[in-house]
Enzyme design. Structure first.
Site, PDB file in Angstrom:
ATOM      1  N   HIS A 121       0.832  -1.216   0.000  1.00 24.25           N
ATOM      2  CA  HIS A 121       0.000   0.000   0.000  1.00 24.25           C
ATOM      3  C   HIS A 121       0.860   1.257   0.000  1.00 24.25           C
ATOM      4  CE1 HIS A 121      -0.393   0.099   4.700  1.00 24.25           C
ATOM      5  NE2 HIS A 121       0.409   1.063   4.350  1.00 24.25           N
ATOM      6  N   GLU A 178      -5.035   0.556   0.039  1.00 26.50           N
ATOM      7  CA  GLU A 178      -4.817  -0.863   0.303  1.00 26.50           C
ATOM      8  C   GLU A 178      -4.991  -1.673  -0.980  1.00 26.50           C
ATOM      9  OE1 GLU A 178      -3.533  -1.558   3.014  1.00 26.50           O
ATOM     10  OE2 GLU A 178      -4.744  -1.172   4.791  1.00 26.50           O
TER      11      GLU A 178
HETATM   12  C1  GLP Z   1       1.158   3.576   7.169  1.00 24.31           C
HETATM   13  C2  GLP Z   1       1.067   4.817   6.293  1.00 24.31           C
HETATM   14  C3  GLP Z   1       1.865   4.655   5.008  1.00 24.31           C
HETATM   15  C4  GLP Z   1       3.260   4.124   5.330  1.00 24.31           C
HETATM   16  C5  GLP Z   1       3.135   2.764   5.985  1.00 24.31           C
HETATM   17  C6  GLP Z   1       4.468   2.104   6.265  1.00 24.31           C
HETATM   18  O1  GLP Z   1       0.236   2.601   6.853  1.00 24.31           O
HETATM   19  N1  GLP Z   1      -0.273   5.144   5.961  1.00 24.31           N
HETATM   20  O2  GLP Z   1       1.939   5.910   4.357  1.00 24.31           O
HETATM   21  O3  GLP Z   1       4.011   4.027   4.157  1.00 24.31           O
HETATM   22  O4  GLP Z   1       2.451   2.971   7.208  1.00 24.31           O
HETATM   23  O5  GLP Z   1       5.004   2.553   7.471  1.00 24.31           O
HETATM   24  P1  GLP Z   1       6.444   2.229   8.014  1.00 24.31           P
HETATM   25  O6  GLP Z   1       7.343   3.204   7.339  1.00 24.31           O
HETATM   26  O7  GLP Z   1       6.340   2.495   9.488  1.00 24.31           O
HETATM   27  O8  GLP Z   1       6.757   0.830   7.683  1.00 24.31           O
END
Ligand code: GLP
Length: 263
Positions: free
Chosen positions: A138, A143
């Site tokens: 995503h 999603e």
């Molecule tokens: C969330 C955000 C996304 C982000 C994802 C991954 O779901 N909505 O924009 O890319 O988390 O986060 P992380 O960087 O903590 O793995």
């Protein structure tokens, strides 16, 4: 799609930050698309350092965040508005009025989505959009099964995303299951897209994004359509890619070319 494979998360943050620094230096009134999650934090720290050492000013910059939880207000500690204030905005000279995050407590969320799209249009469009990526591919909160042409709208989160983000919420704190997110079509309209990913748990999403079919099952694969998308990853996130050596070769050649052109 430009794929840059670097040694570790620190190098990823520095490479990504350099793109933003260049952009803001070239156009002080740049419109930035910003992201939350743990991955962009190191990049924000690099930008904060540049500001603190007087190498960069955000005074004319405008920003639009990708997404927000629906059902919580901007002063909730787990809201993405709060995250941005704490991790970036309060440390730099950006005018808070020029920072937009979808409103998680909008009375009329559907209208708020349309207004957000309009605000992006009125700003002249996003110059550089920063993205992280979920384990399921995503981007924002688009999603799997999201329309590849989607615009800012309300999206239901998958259980996988809820579980992944549960680490940010206290054990008995209620966690939103809905969000407002820019659509994939919205993201594709940014003039440049910079996606960061680090760690082995992102390796499958990265190979699906870069070398898989373009499919709504992996929303980030839509970036294959984008003429100026850069995927910046560490060795662990790159570990399932084929032809890694070729990507490294392309990057070395790009660096040489940029140097010779004085870019
Ligand atoms: C969330 C955000 C996304 C982000 C994802 C991954 O779901 N909505 O924009 O890319 O988390 O986060 P992380 O960087 O903590 O793995």
């Amino acid at each position: 799609m430009k794929v840059v494979i670097l040694e570790d998360a620190e190098a990823v943050a520095k490479y990504g930050a350099a793109i933003f620094v260049k952009q803001i230096q070239k156009k002080p009134s740049s419109v930035l698309g910003l992201a939350t999650g743990s991955t962009p934090v190191a990049l924000y720290n690099e930008l904060i350092k540049k500001y603190q050492s007087n190498q960069l000013s955000f005074s004319q910059v405008k920003s639009f965040n990708l997404d927000e939880y629906l059902g919580i207000s901007g002063d909730h500690p787990q809201s993405y508005r709060h995250f941005m204030n704490e991790k970036l905005f309060k440390h730099i000279d950006i005018n808070k009025k020029n920072t937009a995050v979808p409103s998680g407590d909008a009375k009329h969320p559907l209208d708020a989505c349309e207004e957000y799209e309009q605000m992006i249009k009125n700003s002249g469009g996003i110059d550089v959009q920063l993205l992280g990526i979920g384990r399921n591919g995503h981007i924002g909160f688009n999603e799997p099964s999201s329309s590849l042409g989607s615009r800012t709208r309300v999206k239901t989160l998958t259980q996988e995303t809820i579980d992944d983000n549960a680490r940010f919420f206290a054990e008995n704190e209620s966690q939103p299951h809905l969000s407002i997110t820019m659509g994939i079509g919205t993201i594709l309209e940014a003039k440049q897209v910079v996606l960061l990913a680090t760690g082995e748990n992102k390796a499958q999403a990265i190979v699906d994004t870069v070398q898989g079919y373009i499919t709504a099952q992996c929303p980030a694969s839509a970036l294959q359509f984008h003429a100026n998308a850069v995927i910046i990853i560490d060795e662990a996130a790159a570990s399932l890619l084929k032809n890694r050596e070729f990507f490294r070769h392309i990057e070395r050649e790009n660096q040489k070319l940029e140097k010779s052109l004085g870019l």
